[in-house]
Scaffold this motif. Sequence first.
Motif, mmCIF file in Angstrom:
data_model
loop_
_atom_site.group_PDB
_atom_site.id
_atom_site.type_symbol
_atom_site.label_atom_id
_atom_site.label_comp_id
_atom_site.label_asym_id
_atom_site.label_seq_id
_atom_site.Cartn_x
_atom_site.Cartn_y
_atom_site.Cartn_z
ATOM 1 N N TYR A 114 25.765 26.733 29.977
ATOM 2 C CA TYR A 114 24.897 26.169 28.967
ATOM 3 C C TYR A 114 23.285 26.203 29.265
ATOM 4 O O TYR A 114 22.976 25.926 30.244
ATOM 5 N N PRO A 115 22.582 27.021 28.250
ATOM 6 C CA PRO A 115 21.119 27.092 28.481
ATOM 7 C C PRO A 115 20.492 25.843 28.625
ATOM 8 O O PRO A 115 19.573 25.672 27.656
ATOM 9 N N GLU A 116 20.664 24.964 29.417
ATOM 10 C CA GLU A 116 20.005 23.340 29.293
ATOM 11 C C GLU A 116 18.646 23.637 29.188
ATOM 12 O O GLU A 116 17.831 23.015 28.610
ATOM 13 N N ALA A 117 17.811 24.278 30.228
ATOM 14 C CA ALA A 117 16.495 24.239 30.291
ATOM 15 C C ALA A 117 15.913 24.891 28.882
ATOM 16 O O ALA A 117 14.922 24.084 28.425
ATOM 17 N N GLN A 118 16.218 25.855 28.393
ATOM 18 C CA GLN A 118 15.927 26.270 27.280
ATOM 19 C C GLN A 118 15.968 25.560 26.144
ATOM 20 O O GLN A 118 15.142 25.292 25.018
ATOM 21 N N ALA A 119 17.325 24.847 25.917
ATOM 22 C CA ALA A 119 17.675 24.060 25.012
ATOM 23 C C ALA A 119 16.617 22.724 25.049
ATOM 24 O O ALA A 119 16.132 22.377 23.895
ATOM 25 N N LEU A 120 16.604 22.104 26.110
ATOM 26 C CA LEU A 120 15.636 21.061 26.373
ATOM 27 C C LEU A 120 13.903 21.487 25.782
ATOM 28 O O LEU A 120 13.541 20.718 25.001
ATOM 29 N N ALA A 121 13.554 22.594 26.091
ATOM 30 C CA ALA A 121 12.265 22.902 25.723
ATOM 31 C C ALA A 121 12.179 23.207 24.161
ATOM 32 O O ALA A 121 11.421 22.573 23.466
ATOM 33 N N GLU A 122 13.325 23.816 23.437
ATOM 34 C CA GLU A 122 13.478 24.070 22.161
ATOM 35 C C GLU A 122 13.525 22.819 21.245
ATOM 36 O O GLU A 122 13.221 22.572 20.238
ATOM 37 N N ALA A 176 11.233 21.207 18.652
ATOM 38 C CA ALA A 176 11.709 20.824 17.080
ATOM 39 C C ALA A 176 11.290 19.362 16.869
ATOM 40 O O ALA A 176 11.018 19.106 15.707
ATOM 41 N N VAL A 177 11.717 18.545 17.724
ATOM 42 C CA VAL A 177 11.651 17.069 17.329
ATOM 43 C C VAL A 177 10.054 16.808 17.209
ATOM 44 O O VAL A 177 9.821 16.040 16.279
ATOM 45 N N CYS A 178 9.248 17.284 18.019
ATOM 46 C CA CYS A 178 7.989 17.005 18.085
ATOM 47 C C CYS A 178 7.166 17.703 16.801
ATOM 48 O O CYS A 178 6.104 16.954 16.469
ATOM 49 N N ALA A 179 7.977 18.568 16.354
ATOM 50 C CA ALA A 179 7.235 18.944 15.024
ATOM 51 C C ALA A 179 7.480 18.098 13.829
ATOM 52 O O ALA A 179 6.944 18.334 12.714
ATOM 53 N N SER A 180 8.233 17.234 13.973
ATOM 54 C CA SER A 180 8.542 16.169 12.753
ATOM 55 C C SER A 180 7.460 15.241 12.702
ATOM 56 O O SER A 180 6.572 14.806 13.490
ATOM 57 N N PRO A 181 6.769 15.177 11.425
ATOM 58 C CA PRO A 181 5.799 14.268 11.304
ATOM 59 C C PRO A 181 6.093 12.502 11.566
ATOM 60 O O PRO A 181 5.115 11.794 11.948
ATOM 61 N N GLU A 182 7.479 12.275 12.043
ATOM 62 C CA GLU A 182 7.842 10.939 12.800
ATOM 63 C C GLU A 182 7.491 11.125 13.922
ATOM 64 O O GLU A 182 7.018 9.663 14.653
ATOM 65 N N VAL A 183 7.047 11.801 14.703
ATOM 66 C CA VAL A 183 6.630 11.908 16.216
ATOM 67 C C VAL A 183 5.261 11.866 16.187
ATOM 68 O O VAL A 183 4.758 12.956 15.868
ATOM 69 N N LEU A 184 4.549 11.030 16.839
ATOM 70 C CA LEU A 184 2.946 10.995 16.889
ATOM 71 C C LEU A 184 2.568 11.595 18.022
ATOM 72 O O LEU A 184 1.518 12.072 18.350
ATOM 73 N N ASP A 185 3.260 11.156 19.204
ATOM 74 C CA ASP A 185 2.853 11.788 20.673
ATOM 75 C C ASP A 185 3.935 12.586 21.144
ATOM 76 O O ASP A 185 5.174 12.075 21.445
ATOM 77 N N GLU A 186 3.735 13.967 21.519
ATOM 78 C CA GLU A 186 4.798 14.573 22.025
ATOM 79 C C GLU A 186 5.228 14.269 23.366
ATOM 80 O O GLU A 186 6.583 14.463 23.691
ATOM 81 N N ALA A 187 4.401 13.445 24.103
ATOM 82 C CA ALA A 187 4.969 12.924 25.339
ATOM 83 C C ALA A 187 6.037 11.590 25.376
ATOM 84 O O ALA A 187 6.678 11.286 26.095
ATOM 85 N N VAL A 193 4.565 19.433 27.010
ATOM 86 C CA VAL A 193 3.639 20.076 27.587
ATOM 87 C C VAL A 193 4.081 20.101 29.086
ATOM 88 O O VAL A 193 4.479 19.420 29.633
ATOM 89 N N PRO A 194 3.778 21.346 29.681
ATOM 90 C CA PRO A 194 4.203 21.310 31.191
ATOM 91 C C PRO A 194 3.352 20.245 31.724
ATOM 92 O O PRO A 194 2.185 20.254 31.952
ATOM 93 N N ALA A 195 4.117 19.347 32.516
ATOM 94 C CA ALA A 195 3.277 18.135 33.084
ATOM 95 C C ALA A 195 4.310 17.400 33.989
ATOM 96 O O ALA A 195 5.717 17.398 33.628
ATOM 97 N N ASP A 196 3.802 16.805 34.980
ATOM 98 C CA ASP A 196 4.875 15.930 35.820
ATOM 99 C C ASP A 196 5.253 14.624 35.268
ATOM 100 O O ASP A 196 4.178 13.745 35.130
ATOM 101 N N ARG A 197 6.261 14.486 34.604
ATOM 102 C CA ARG A 197 6.511 13.197 33.729
ATOM 103 C C ARG A 197 7.874 12.782 34.038
ATOM 104 O O ARG A 197 8.818 13.556 34.107
ATOM 105 N N ALA A 198 8.100 11.428 34.379
ATOM 106 C CA ALA A 198 9.226 10.779 34.663
ATOM 107 C C ALA A 198 9.436 9.823 33.576
ATOM 108 O O ALA A 198 8.622 9.154 32.877
ATOM 109 N N PHE A 199 10.847 9.381 33.440
ATOM 110 C CA PHE A 199 11.241 8.174 32.654
ATOM 111 C C PHE A 199 12.257 7.204 33.448
ATOM 112 O O PHE A 199 13.105 7.930 34.147
#
Lengths: 119, 119, 119
Positions: free
Chosen positions: A15-23, A27-38, B55-61
């Motif tokens: 399973y391409p986990e790293a690629q899926a996490l990035a995508e 995709a979620v951050c592109a929603s207007p519901e998400v104000l801060d990508e972090a 964003v590429p950054a050192d982040r933890a949760f």
Amino acid sequence: MPHLTIEYSSNLPAYPEAQALAELNAAVCASPEVLDEADVKSRFVRSGSFQVGTVPADRAFVHAQLRLLSGRSPEAKQDLAGRVAEVLRRLTPRPAGVMVQLSVEIVDMDRPSYVKERL
Amino acid sequence: MPHLTIEYSSNLPAYPEAQALAELNAAVCASPEVLDEADVKSRFVRSGSFQVGTVPADRAFVHAQLRLLSGRSPEAKQDLAGRVAEVLRRLTPRPAGVMVQLSVEIVDMDRPSYVKERL
Amino acid sequence: MPHLTIEYSSNLPAYPEAQALAELNAAVCASPEVLDEADVKSRFVRSGSFQVGTVPADRAFVHAQLRLLSGRSPEAKQDLAGRVAEVLRRLTPRPAGVMVQLSVEIVDMDRPSYVKERL
């Protein structure tokens, strides 16, 4: 605040986990519901002890759960579920002879009691 | 009945899980909502496959979920979330250069269908 | 659609996971609420970092969470929880001197935003 957890059965190898996490996060951050990508915190969980149904068959699953603070409209929730599904539909392995089920669930988190801080 | 699950990302090394479990259970059991200390069941889950934001950054949760039988007041839920947060705020590692997010979520469990037994 | 997750503490050694998965899926699928046996997706999670209560004692837990699309009657939920409990009560190991807690929780999943596909 969004917490995204993707579980999949271990008969979906490579399973391409790293690629899926990035995508997924993009995709979620592109929603207007998400104000801060972090705010988007996503993780994969691989399940090695599972069973789908009762009939002996090669069956696999991938299930995403997106937890959001309560108060989103039904339309916003459907949009977010669709964003997650689009990525997983595209990136989930489809081994020959295996039936693969994909599901996406949106969960409301209780807003008044939610704690959120940066340490 | 309370079920407490604490997830954290694996870039928080040497998390003092045993100490945190002891202190979390003590803090939760000190609430008037908990009648029997033996009811509090807590566990840690370490996530090795995760991404925070885009964003590429050192982040933890670190994220705690406390599941309670439904019917608690908003004030009781806020109090319980605060008890959990206080312990995690104090014990979560803060590696240099890593942004660490802490969150605590309270979940109501459906009371009429809940099964609880001692075997 | 039902998603069943069974967590147990690692001081319950030799848990018969494969047998339990088979029997749990059979029990859940026998409910009139489940129309297609292939919909039931079950998994085990073994927790190696846990604490039950605050008193030093040999304590273990097994906790099942069954997630269903919303709209089931209270009676249907109680019936499903009972089916799951019956299997776990019978198959959970009971090591000498260890207090074992069993719990079963039913969770409603938001129906309008749920995505389900076969890939």
